[in-house]
Each structure stands twice: as structure tokens, then as C-alpha cells.
Motif scaffolding. Structure first.
Motif, PDB file in Angstrom:
ATOM      1  N   VAL A   1      83.531  42.650 122.703  1.00  0.00           N
ATOM      2  CA  VAL A   1      83.588  40.536 121.708  1.00  0.00           C
ATOM      3  C   VAL A   1      85.006  40.757 121.656  1.00  0.00           C
ATOM      4  N   LYS A   2      85.638  41.485 121.092  1.00  0.00           N
ATOM      5  CA  LYS A   2      87.106  40.640 120.933  1.00  0.00           C
ATOM      6  C   LYS A   2      87.481  40.321 122.252  1.00  0.00           C
ATOM      7  N   ASP A   3      87.079  40.498 124.034  1.00  0.00           N
ATOM      8  CA  ASP A   3      87.708  40.088 125.115  1.00  0.00           C
ATOM      9  C   ASP A   3      86.851  38.837 125.373  1.00  0.00           C
TER      10      ASP A   3
ATOM     11  N   GLY B   1      90.506  30.811 127.991  1.00  0.00           N
ATOM     12  CA  GLY B   1      90.168  30.880 129.463  1.00  0.00           C
ATOM     13  C   GLY B   1      90.336  32.674 130.148  1.00  0.00           C
ATOM     14  N   GLN B   2      91.049  33.376 129.195  1.00  0.00           N
ATOM     15  CA  GLN B   2      91.855  34.492 130.121  1.00  0.00           C
ATOM     16  C   GLN B   2      91.151  35.527 130.078  1.00  0.00           C
ATOM     17  N   THR B   3      90.426  36.219 131.214  1.00  0.00           N
ATOM     18  CA  THR B   3      89.660  37.331 131.179  1.00  0.00           C
ATOM     19  C   THR B   3      90.909  38.834 130.908  1.00  0.00           C
ATOM     20  N   PRO B   4      89.801  39.500 130.389  1.00  0.00           N
ATOM     21  CA  PRO B   4      91.118  40.992 130.401  1.00  0.00           C
ATOM     22  C   PRO B   4      91.929  41.500 131.357  1.00  0.00           C
ATOM     23  N   ASP B   5      91.081  41.102 132.059  1.00  0.00           N
ATOM     24  CA  ASP B   5      92.460  41.706 133.472  1.00  0.00           C
ATOM     25  C   ASP B   5      92.777  40.769 133.865  1.00  0.00           C
TER      26      ASP B   5
END
Length: 306
Positions: free
Chosen positions: A243-245, A253-257
Motif C-alpha cells: 500500500v505504501k509503494d 511517479g517512482q516505482t518500488p524498483d
């Protein structure tokens, strides 16, 4: 069947078609007195992604709502209209009932159907007060002159009366209903995603008539604008995201990776980044709850000759 019988059957068929395709309107007499909340109007503006489409392309001011963006589709190219308060080229002469009719019913002040490139299939679920507040907020913005060109839609898709049949098939006219089995935050997210945020309009595959395939809602598919692939945002596609991601992605606009949003999603992030942290958390909470759904298969990449 006799010739006279054919004429009668054709007349009945035309009458039924005409009745089914009557553009729906919101009457001003049905609107109770109301004092707009401009702060909520701004929230609705951002949640609805109005500037993503209606801001004049190629300039940095997201509140310059002169329209003009070209939106390609399998049915032709649509050009987003001017919704600034300009009296000649925008919505400066519109009444509140005109605006409500456009947003919730997909009908123009002239009494014709809007094409569903305008995401009223989702906006129809928005709360009346949110749309009234949005109209009041839009009236505070600077007018922008300039008439947007007509849509480039070939026959028979250019016959607006036919859109009435499309609405009959794909619009249910139902208001958003909260689910008592879930938290207030989840319900807020469900409301924003399924109405103002109109997330399913891009993140769902469509049938040959351009209607969302209900069984694959949110499961991604071909980009309706013609290039690329819209990702699956059910747990089939976002299983590894927390949920935080999701909330952080809606803010930055930044993804977890470590990747970043691209394409039309860049414009969306400009809007969701303006929402309150609570609203972004609510959207993330709801999206994380979507059960995994398989989307349509992605086409295989054609190997390039070396």
C-alpha cells in the motif's frame, strides 16, 4: 411480409431507436440551493485529472484549460475541448445544470451526446456535491481563448445519436454505494478510483464496441491511445507492491524498483501528487485490495533483423 408491413416495422424500429437514444439531462429545477466548497472543488479537480487532458499541450501551466490535446483511439482521433471560463470558446456561458449534465450524463448543452472518450462512464458515479464544487472551482480560473478543432471520427462512429445506444449498453447510472464491510478509508479509495479517478477507463481492456470488459476490469491491456500497453493494477500485476509503494508512486511517479512513470501516467501523477496524503493512501488501500485478474495476453515482440 407485405411492403406496408415492412414500412410499419421500420417506423417502429426507428421510434424505438429514437426513444433509446434520447440524450439524458439534469434539470436545474431538480438542484437544491447549494453553497459551493471551493477547496473540495480543487480536490475534485485533481482527483478527476481534469488538467491531464484539458490543459493546453506544450506549456507548463496545468490550470490553462484551453484544451486541444489529441486523443487517438480505434474509433478516430478526439480533440479535448476548452473548459476554461472563456465566454466564447470555453464553458463561461454554461449553467450549473449544463455542467452536471455533461459530466454525469455525457450530454452537451446543445442536447447532443458526447463521445465516451470523455470518461463520463466513470464520472456518472461521482457525488452531486463534488461536481457542483468542481464547477464553482473552474469558474475561478483564468479564461483561455481559442476554439478546439472538431474530432476526426469517420463514419459511422461520427453519428452522435448512435452513442445513445452505447450508453444504453454500458452506463448504469448508479451512484457510488459505500461497502459497510470495509473501512472509511477503503470506501474513499473505492469512490475516487471508480468515479472521479476513472482508473478503469485506461487500465481495462475493451470489447469491439469500446465498452470495458467487466470481467477484466483493471487488468490492463492495449493502450487506447494506440501505442504501448497499460499495466494490470489488480494483484496480478501489483502483487509485489505494498500500500505504501502505491501511495508513494501516486505522489512521486517512482516505482518500488526505482523506475518512473511514463506516457500518459506522467500527466496523471501531476494530479495525484496534488491530492492529500490521506486520499493517496485511500486510493492505494483500495487498489491493493483488488483481487488478481488475468488481463488479455500481450502480443509477442517481433525480433528485429540484426
Amino acid at each position: 411480409m407485405t411492403f406496408l408491413g415492412l414500412i410499419v416495422a421500420a417506423a417502429i424500429g426507428l421510434a424505438v431507436f429514437w426513444w433509446l437514444t434520447i440524450p439524458a439531462v439534469v434539470s436545474s429545477t431538480m438542484l437544491p440551493p447549494y453553497t459551493p466548497d471551493l477547496a473540495n472543488g480543487l480536490t475534485t479537480f485533481n482527483a478527476g485529472g481534469c488538467s491531464s487532458c484539458h490543459a493546453v499541450p506544450g506549456q507548463p501551466d496545468r490550470l490553462k484549460l484551453g484544451g486541444g490535446l489529441a486523443v487517438p483511439s480505434p474509433f478516430g482521433t478526439f480533440y479535448v475541448p476548452n473548459i476554461s471560463p472563456d465566454m466564447s470558446d470555453g464553458i463561461g456561458r454554461w449553467t450549473e445544470a449544463d455542467f452536471l449534465t455533461a459530466v454525469r450524463k455525457g450530454t452537451s448543452p446543445a442536447g447532443t451526446h458526447y463521445f465516451p472518450a470523455f470518461p463520463y462512464p466513470s464520472y456518472q458515479h461521482a457525488k452531486l456535491e463534488d461536481i457542483r464544487d468542481l464547477f464553482a472551482y473552474l469558474k475561478t480560473l483564468a479564461p483561455v481563448s481559442g476554439k478546439v478543432r472538431d474530432h476526426d471520427v469517420p463514419f459511422p462512429f461520427d453519428i452522435r445519436r448512435n452513442v445513445g445506444i452505447w450508453k444504453w449498453l454500458f452506463l448504469d447510472g448508479k451512484p457510488f454505494m459505500a461497502d459497510a464491510a470495509h473501512s472509511a478509508q477503503w470506501n474513499r479509495g473505492a469512490y475516487l478510483v471508480n468515479s472521479l479517478g476513472h482508473c478503469a477507463e485506461c487500465h481495462s481492456p475493451r470489447n469491439f464496441l469500446g465498452g470495458i470488459i467487466a470481467a477484466q476490469r483493471f487488468a490492463g491491456g492495449p493502450n487506447p491511445e494506440g501505442e504501448g500497453w497499460v499495466p494490470n493494477i489488480t494483484q496480478k500485476g501489483l502483487e509485489e507492491w505494498s500500500v505504501k509503494d502505491i501511495a508513494y508512486f501516486l505522489e512521486t511517479g517512482q516505482t518500488p524498483d526505482g523506475d518512473s512513470a511514463g506516457g500518459a501516467m506522467v500527466r496523471v501523477i501531476r494530479n495525484t501528487s496534488q491530492l492529500s496524503p490521506g486520499d493517496r493512501d485511500a486510493i492505494a488501500d483500495y487498489i491493493k485490495s483488488l483481487p488478481p485478474v488475468d488481463g488479455p495476453p500481450r502480443p509477442k515482440k517481433v525480433a528485429k533483423d540484426s
